[in-house]
Design an enzyme around this catalytic site. Sequence first.
Site, PDB file in Angstrom:
ATOM      1  N   LYS A 213       0.624  -1.096  -0.226  1.00 10.68           N
ATOM      2  CA  LYS A 213      -0.098   0.038  -0.048  1.00 10.68           C
ATOM      3  C   LYS A 213       0.903   1.198  -0.476  1.00 10.68           C
ATOM      4  O   LYS A 213       0.992   2.169  -0.800  1.00 10.68           O
ATOM      5  CB  LYS A 213      -0.312   0.360   1.664  1.00 10.68           C
ATOM      6  CG  LYS A 213      -1.952   1.134   1.184  1.00 10.68           C
ATOM      7  CD  LYS A 213      -2.723   1.677   2.335  1.00 10.68           C
ATOM      8  CE  LYS A 213      -3.619  -0.073   2.863  1.00 10.68           C
ATOM      9  NZ  LYS A 213      -4.204  -0.048   4.069  1.00 10.68           N
ATOM     10  N   GLU A 219      10.069  -5.827   3.358  1.00 15.84           N
ATOM     11  CA  GLU A 219      10.044  -6.753   3.298  1.00 15.84           C
ATOM     12  C   GLU A 219       9.586  -7.288   1.988  1.00 15.84           C
ATOM     13  O   GLU A 219      10.642  -7.617   1.016  1.00 15.84           O
ATOM     14  CB  GLU A 219       9.712  -8.071   3.891  1.00 15.84           C
ATOM     15  CG  GLU A 219      10.362  -8.147   4.941  1.00 15.84           C
ATOM     16  CD  GLU A 219       9.020  -7.450   6.266  1.00 15.84           C
ATOM     17  OE1 GLU A 219       9.012  -7.604   7.563  1.00 15.84           O
ATOM     18  OE2 GLU A 219       8.626  -5.776   5.901  1.00 15.84           O
ATOM     19  N   GLY A 277      -4.564  -5.572   6.193  1.00 16.03           N
ATOM     20  CA  GLY A 277      -3.680  -5.950   5.290  1.00 16.03           C
ATOM     21  C   GLY A 277      -5.252  -7.966   5.381  1.00 16.03           C
ATOM     22  O   GLY A 277      -4.699  -8.189   4.180  1.00 16.03           O
ATOM     23  N   ARG A 278      -5.471  -8.102   5.955  1.00 13.93           N
ATOM     24  CA  ARG A 278      -5.626  -9.521   6.385  1.00 13.93           C
ATOM     25  C   ARG A 278      -7.123  -9.604   6.316  1.00 13.93           C
ATOM     26  O   ARG A 278      -7.398 -10.940   5.909  1.00 13.93           O
ATOM     27  CB  ARG A 278      -5.035 -10.015   7.673  1.00 13.93           C
ATOM     28  CG  ARG A 278      -5.917  -9.211   8.967  1.00 13.93           C
ATOM     29  CD  ARG A 278      -5.802  -9.858  10.542  1.00 13.93           C
ATOM     30  NE  ARG A 278      -5.895  -8.555  11.633  1.00 13.93           N
ATOM     31  CZ  ARG A 278      -5.404  -7.600  11.845  1.00 13.93           C
ATOM     32  NH1 ARG A 278      -4.360  -6.941  10.687  1.00 13.93           N
ATOM     33  NH2 ARG A 278      -6.151  -6.394  12.939  1.00 13.93           N
ATOM     34  N   GLU A 363      -2.828 -12.287  14.614  1.00 14.69           N
ATOM     35  CA  GLU A 363      -3.313 -10.822  14.481  1.00 14.69           C
ATOM     36  C   GLU A 363      -4.501  -9.668  15.297  1.00 14.69           C
ATOM     37  O   GLU A 363      -4.292  -9.175  15.118  1.00 14.69           O
ATOM     38  CB  GLU A 363      -2.423 -11.010  12.643  1.00 14.69           C
ATOM     39  CG  GLU A 363      -1.587  -9.431  12.886  1.00 14.69           C
ATOM     40  CD  GLU A 363      -1.180  -9.330  11.539  1.00 14.69           C
ATOM     41  OE1 GLU A 363      -0.489  -9.682  11.563  1.00 14.69           O
ATOM     42  OE2 GLU A 363      -1.802  -9.095  10.451  1.00 14.69           O
ATOM     43  N   HIS A 394      -1.583 -38.670  11.017  1.00 10.69           N
ATOM     44  CA  HIS A 394      -0.502 -39.077  10.856  1.00 10.69           C
ATOM     45  C   HIS A 394       0.936 -38.662  11.726  1.00 10.69           C
ATOM     46  O   HIS A 394       2.079 -38.380  11.688  1.00 10.69           O
ATOM     47  CB  HIS A 394       0.077 -40.102   9.579  1.00 10.69           C
ATOM     48  CG  HIS A 394      -1.015 -40.905   9.782  1.00 10.69           C
ATOM     49  ND1 HIS A 394      -0.442 -42.361   9.827  1.00 10.69           N
ATOM     50  CD2 HIS A 394      -1.550 -40.634   8.836  1.00 10.69           C
ATOM     51  CE1 HIS A 394      -1.391 -43.158   9.526  1.00 10.69           C
ATOM     52  NE2 HIS A 394      -2.254 -41.623   8.844  1.00 10.69           N
ATOM     53  N   LYS A 522       9.966  -4.488  14.181  1.00 13.15           N
ATOM     54  CA  LYS A 522      10.246  -3.743  12.646  1.00 13.15           C
ATOM     55  C   LYS A 522      11.451  -2.999  13.140  1.00 13.15           C
ATOM     56  O   LYS A 522      12.074  -2.300  12.571  1.00 13.15           O
ATOM     57  CB  LYS A 522       8.890  -3.523  11.942  1.00 13.15           C
ATOM     58  CG  LYS A 522       8.202  -4.531  11.200  1.00 13.15           C
ATOM     59  CD  LYS A 522       7.087  -4.311  10.411  1.00 13.15           C
ATOM     60  CE  LYS A 522       6.492  -4.754   9.414  1.00 13.15           C
ATOM     61  NZ  LYS A 522       5.210  -4.611   8.801  1.00 13.15           N
TER      62      LYS A 522
END
Length: 558
Positions: A213, A219, A277-278, A363, A394, A522
């Site tokens: 954005k 990153e 964001g999510r 979050e 398993h 960060k």
Amino acid sequence: MPQTPLARIASYQALIAHYARTQAQSENCHMRDLFAAEPDRFNRFSIKAAGLTLDYSKNPITEETRALLLQLARDRYVESRRDAMFAGEKINNTEHRAVLHTALRAPRGSAPLIVDGQDVYRDVHAVLDQMRDFVERVRSGAWVGYRGDAVTDVVNIGIGGSYLGPQVATQALRAYVHPRMRLHFVSNVDGHDLDSVLSQVDPATTLFIVSSKSFVTQETLMNAQSARDWFLRKIGDGGGEADLARHFVAISTNTEAVAAFGIDTANMFPFWDWVGGRYSMWSAIGLSVALAVGFDNFAEMLAGAHAMDVHFRDAPLAQNMPVMLALVGIWHRNVRGAASVSIAPYHQDLRHLPAYLQQLEMESNGKRIGFDGSPLETATCPVIWGDAGTNGQHAFFQLLHQGTDITPVDFIAVLRTSHDLPGHHAVVLANCFAQSEAFMRGKSADEAAADMRAQGQSETEIDMLLPHKTFPGNRPSNTILMEALTPASLGALIALYEHKTFVQGAIWGINSFDQWGVELGKVLAKSIQAELGGASRPERHDGSTNALIALAKQALSA
């Protein structure tokens, strides 16, 4: 304005007392007994909505439990908070923003929704139209790279919701992906992530989507810059920076930074502050999904999510699927003390769903401060974890069956498959249903002993093995059924969990739409990054961190 702590709400206290009373009345309060006494239990504890079925009957709850949970929802103003969200009120109080991911999937022609003087729906559909045009050009082959080739590989560069959402959707909708398209996702700033993807693609036929954005996310921008450098190096004398515009597009609002990168701003797709964001896959962040499955299928995914939105907005609380899924979770987390929830999708193409839900729920609701700024007195979000169903059987199902902690499980199954391999799907469904039944029923000592006798084992061996082969059962689960894994059903499923997260946040008294806890690491990382490149030994951190930095500097300079 201060809020009353959850633990001091009368309906919450009534729930605690109800649980204590039921435990005292029956030593085990076993679900076997509930099913024996209530043959129609499935009908009374299940909900159908937006193409999904939620069976929450395999939870140790009664009609009284449900009534108390519903009263708690009312006492915590779930309905009014829900209505405020849909109305565009700025319920994200720490960032002074509306929360309108639901507006991203509202159909064209919806009555105007004005936020900060803008008609949200008009803006949303303008971007969707831009996306449709671009998607059709790329998928048809009209959009070509610097050498005149059609796009065969799409690399989505983003992090958090800009990565997890598109990844889960494109994998889930694998059956709909264009046969020419291969989708790749890069999020980790660890160069091994990008290096692995770049080794698989040809610069002449690759389109990079840079999702940021602000266009300053460390990153994402580091990965994007490295991809840019790789592209220019690979095309060599055959091209130059002017060719970047054919191979890079941006999802951002920072026009100046996008242009400086070399991306044509005509191919910059915007979104808005009220898109968290999510919760962003429904926006232009979903461009990679639309490229993979086609815009019409992307629109069907939006429609499925909208169907769940309408149900959540309009259905009475007792018949409201997200509300009841949330309330059952509150019962386990806050009354029965469950510290985690396992997600078990019995469909390989949903294998990324647990990771997606980790971000969505943890979050959003992994917080110890309420939206009024006061510390919370009760537990909040449990740990979310899981894996594809039969793989989990398993791996970690041993703990779920016989471990010391009781962990609720969400089983997710699809009734009709998209492949034609005979026999496989019946085995998958049989395992899903059997596991939920086994968690509920368990296996008594008498049953285990009878089985071993039938196998001819000696009484000595039976006595030795009996404690190990006894299962307590009474372990809770929900089952969510989808008729088929389609764009619409996937949209409804993800929206279901979004609204579940909202309801639980409202009950805990949390702002589910900020994430300040992400920021501290960060900030510290930036200072340490500078120190790793400096000449002096850092002394400003604790002894452990100083020593680790020193060791890393030695390795980096070797």
